[in-house]
Design a protein around this motif. Sequence first.
Motif, mmCIF file in Angstrom:
data_model
loop_
_atom_site.group_PDB
_atom_site.id
_atom_site.type_symbol
_atom_site.label_atom_id
_atom_site.label_comp_id
_atom_site.label_asym_id
_atom_site.label_seq_id
_atom_site.Cartn_x
_atom_site.Cartn_y
_atom_site.Cartn_z
ATOM 1 N N LEU A 40 -3.174 10.898 1.402
ATOM 2 C CA LEU A 40 -3.755 10.206 0.263
ATOM 3 C C LEU A 40 -3.396 8.730 0.435
ATOM 4 O O LEU A 40 -2.218 8.352 0.344
ATOM 5 N N VAL A 41 -4.396 7.922 0.738
ATOM 6 C CA VAL A 41 -4.164 6.511 1.043
ATOM 7 C C VAL A 41 -4.576 5.663 -0.155
ATOM 8 O O VAL A 41 -5.741 5.655 -0.563
ATOM 9 N N GLY A 42 -3.629 4.971 -0.724
ATOM 10 C CA GLY A 42 -3.912 4.140 -1.877
ATOM 11 C C GLY A 42 -4.618 2.854 -1.493
ATOM 12 O O GLY A 42 -4.848 2.561 -0.317
ATOM 13 N N LYS A 43 -4.948 2.072 -2.492
ATOM 14 C CA LYS A 43 -5.585 0.787 -2.262
ATOM 15 C C LYS A 43 -4.524 -0.270 -1.987
ATOM 16 O O LYS A 43 -3.380 -0.165 -2.447
ATOM 17 N N VAL A 44 -4.915 -1.296 -1.236
ATOM 18 C CA VAL A 44 -4.030 -2.440 -1.056
ATOM 19 C C VAL A 44 -3.939 -3.168 -2.396
ATOM 20 O O VAL A 44 -4.955 -3.517 -2.997
ATOM 21 N N GLU A 45 -2.718 -3.357 -2.875
ATOM 22 C CA GLU A 45 -2.495 -3.952 -4.189
ATOM 23 C C GLU A 45 -1.595 -5.179 -4.088
ATOM 24 O O GLU A 45 -0.892 -5.371 -3.096
ATOM 25 N N ASP A 46 -1.592 -5.976 -5.144
ATOM 26 C CA ASP A 46 -0.645 -7.083 -5.219
ATOM 27 C C ASP A 46 0.763 -6.520 -5.333
ATOM 28 O O ASP A 46 0.992 -5.497 -5.982
ATOM 29 N N ILE A 67 0.851 -1.187 0.000
ATOM 30 C CA ILE A 67 0.000 0.000 0.000
ATOM 31 C C ILE A 67 0.887 1.238 0.000
ATOM 32 O O ILE A 67 1.942 1.254 0.634
ATOM 33 N N ARG A 68 0.477 2.262 -0.752
ATOM 34 C CA ARG A 68 1.239 3.512 -0.821
ATOM 35 C C ARG A 68 0.433 4.641 -0.194
ATOM 36 O O ARG A 68 -0.774 4.779 -0.453
ATOM 37 N N LEU A 69 1.115 5.464 0.613
ATOM 38 C CA LEU A 69 0.501 6.635 1.236
ATOM 39 C C LEU A 69 1.330 7.868 0.906
ATOM 40 O O LEU A 69 2.557 7.799 0.806
ATOM 41 N N CYS A 70 0.656 9.002 0.754
ATOM 42 C CA CYS A 70 1.324 10.254 0.410
ATOM 43 C C CYS A 70 0.645 11.412 1.149
ATOM 44 O O CYS A 70 -0.561 11.370 1.408
ATOM 45 N N PHE A 71 1.409 12.417 1.491
ATOM 46 C CA PHE A 71 0.879 13.607 2.143
ATOM 47 C C PHE A 71 -0.135 14.291 1.235
ATOM 48 O O PHE A 71 0.092 14.461 0.039
ATOM 49 N N ASN A 72 -1.261 14.673 1.811
ATOM 50 C CA ASN A 72 -2.303 15.371 1.067
ATOM 51 C C ASN A 72 -2.095 16.878 1.203
ATOM 52 O O ASN A 72 -2.149 17.411 2.309
ATOM 53 N N PRO A 73 -1.860 17.594 0.109
ATOM 54 C CA PRO A 73 -1.585 19.030 0.195
ATOM 55 C C PRO A 73 -2.771 19.886 0.649
ATOM 56 O O PRO A 73 -2.633 21.104 0.758
#
Length: 213
Positions: free
Chosen positions: A150-156, A98-104
């Motif tokens: 910004l929270v992405g989806k759990v991916e393969d 899963i990828r997370l990023c700061f939301n501006p």
Amino acid sequence: MIDRETLDKLFEFHGHKCWASALGFRAGQIALENLGVKRANVKELFVILETGYNHGAGCFGDGVQFATGCTAGKGNLIKKPRGKLAFTLIDPKQGKQIRLCFNPKIREKIANSTFMKKRAAGVPPTEISEEEVMEVINLVLESPMEEMLLVGKVEDSYFETPTEVMGMGVCDICGEMVARPYLRLIGKAQACEVVELKKVCIDCSGYEEGFEK
């Protein structure tokens, strides 16, 4: 919500109080929760960290390390310098990430805080009052998640777990211990035959850097 004791331990690990390390910790906790995993003790998890070098919010990375247990020393923190407050948490056992990023969205509120105004003026974080520091830290900790991250989806995940190399050798020139992948061979040629072959470290080899991986 992060309890005060844990927050104090985070800042003790990081070295000072700041919003970016608190954000990294919060993001790390959310990533663990979304993947359904616990903090890594050894190399159960890996983080690909996208912060770069020499920018003020790089403190984010220490928060991510503290939360996830993916650290530089254990070798399960991998740098991918992009200058972003972002990371990918990988669970090789499940084959998920899963990828997370700061939301501006909240950027202006942080930038307009007294803490950040003083930091922009060159004041070290350790010389800013507790009240001013905690104002922006609390903003990060108490704001709704969707405004902060910004929270992405759990991916393969198709991440290949690096092979750990245990062996070390001694440089024939400086006498210092060197992990085997970093040893280099040098020697002199005489009549199409190499003589005086030595195993040496990169610094003693005369080779350019770039062979480390």
